[in-house]
Design a protein around this motif. Sequence first.
Motif, mmCIF file in Angstrom:
data_model
loop_
_atom_site.group_PDB
_atom_site.id
_atom_site.type_symbol
_atom_site.label_atom_id
_atom_site.label_comp_id
_atom_site.label_asym_id
_atom_site.label_seq_id
_atom_site.Cartn_x
_atom_site.Cartn_y
_atom_site.Cartn_z
ATOM 1 N N HIS A 216 0.800 -1.223 0.000
ATOM 2 C CA HIS A 216 0.000 0.000 0.000
ATOM 3 C C HIS A 216 0.839 1.282 0.000
ATOM 4 C CE1 HIS A 216 -4.457 1.035 1.108
ATOM 5 N NE2 HIS A 216 -4.033 1.709 0.074
ATOM 6 N N TRP B 87 -10.824 5.052 1.595
ATOM 7 C CA TRP B 87 -9.713 4.118 1.838
ATOM 8 C C TRP B 87 -10.299 2.914 2.576
ATOM 9 C CZ3 TRP B 87 -4.515 5.997 0.977
ATOM 10 C CH2 TRP B 87 -3.488 5.151 1.404
ATOM 11 N N ASP C 193 -9.809 -0.590 4.189
ATOM 12 C CA ASP C 193 -8.583 -1.190 4.711
ATOM 13 C C ASP C 193 -8.850 -1.648 6.149
ATOM 14 O OD1 ASP C 193 -5.830 -1.600 5.514
ATOM 15 O OD2 ASP C 193 -5.208 -0.048 4.096
ATOM 16 N N ASP D 28 -3.205 3.026 8.099
ATOM 17 C CA ASP D 28 -2.129 3.535 7.234
ATOM 18 C C ASP D 28 -1.878 5.015 7.522
ATOM 19 O OD1 ASP D 28 -2.222 0.978 6.250
ATOM 20 O OD2 ASP D 28 -2.925 1.516 4.250
ATOM 21 N N HIS E 224 4.243 0.846 4.251
ATOM 22 C CA HIS E 224 2.847 0.694 3.812
ATOM 23 C C HIS E 224 1.858 1.090 4.921
ATOM 24 C CE1 HIS E 224 2.159 -3.828 5.107
ATOM 25 N NE2 HIS E 224 2.847 -3.159 5.993
ATOM 26 N N ASP F 66 -7.556 -1.840 -0.086
ATOM 27 C CA ASP F 66 -6.593 -2.823 0.412
ATOM 28 C C ASP F 66 -7.363 -4.117 0.685
ATOM 29 O OD1 ASP F 66 -4.903 -4.361 2.107
ATOM 30 O OD2 ASP F 66 -3.890 -2.551 2.826
HETATM 31 MN MN LIG Z 1 -3.293 -0.593 3.655
#
Ligand SMILES: [Mn+2]
Length: 304
Positions: free
Chosen positions: A101, A125, A127, A131, A144, A231
């Motif tokens: 990522h 996003w 995930d 992050d 990442h 992700d």
């Molecule tokens: Mn990620």
Amino acid sequence: MSELNKTADIDIIGVQIDFGAAQKGVAMGPLSIRYAGLRPSLKQLGYAVRDKGDIIPPDDGMSLRNMIRFEQVNATNRQLYEAVSETLSEGHFPLVLGGDHSIAAGSVSAVAKHYEKQGEIGIIWIDAHGDWNDDKSTVSGNMHGMPYSAVCGWGPSSMVDFGQEPHYVPTAHCVQVGGHDFDRAEAERMKKAGMHVFTMNEIDTRGMHDVMEEAIRIAGEGTVGIHLSFDVDAITPEYAPGTGTPVPNGITAREAFLAVEMIADSGKLISMDLVEVNPILDERNKTGILASELIQLALGKKVY
Ligand SMILES: [Mn+2]
């Protein structure tokens, strides 16, 4: 798809990087998604598809303090920044395949810079992780875990500096969906920055449809469009075993499909990353196939 993108050609850009992650093998992700029939499927949806091939990271480079393999990650993101910028300037839709990522630092930077004069972009996003670390808050030093913070201007600034004077994305238009494994300091940073976070608990309570309606409103209203950074570790490992940092009890494949279908229906999608597919850890390319399906649905595939 929006009017903007209905006629747009799609450029596939792969990034063979795993230097941003501890678990190796995710560099082979782009190939596994292509093998799942991505290109012919997108052509069937009526798009002209150009595959720009893969960006290959340099095989050597320095780490910085708390930023493992910084030089390789940064050099790769610089190339990706240029590739995505070129795609956008030609009026094409950038579809970026990871890779870990960390590549979102390059892709999002390019999208934000491209639209700078027209307005802000929004980000969704999806995930299991935030992050949202920087080089001070990080526990692992793996890059990442930092790109979302970096593209919002909360550092590490070196991660998004390719000599372009970065245009940062205001957190007022930034959404995190499906998070259930945040570091403590990371979560504090996200709160301080005013991030919009829809955790697993919120998805359980309100349902994915309700959550995504709000997410699309936050990222889509008053912006030029939405960048989706997906992700696959957001999806529970029973459905998506091929990823380096799996977290039990994530969203289901159905919930993920609903989320990306709603983004497609919003007509606001302007760019997309699909990251963290690791074929070494996968079962008969199950996760690669799932990733290909998610991309098709995000780009307007309809069952009926
Ligand atoms: Mn990620």
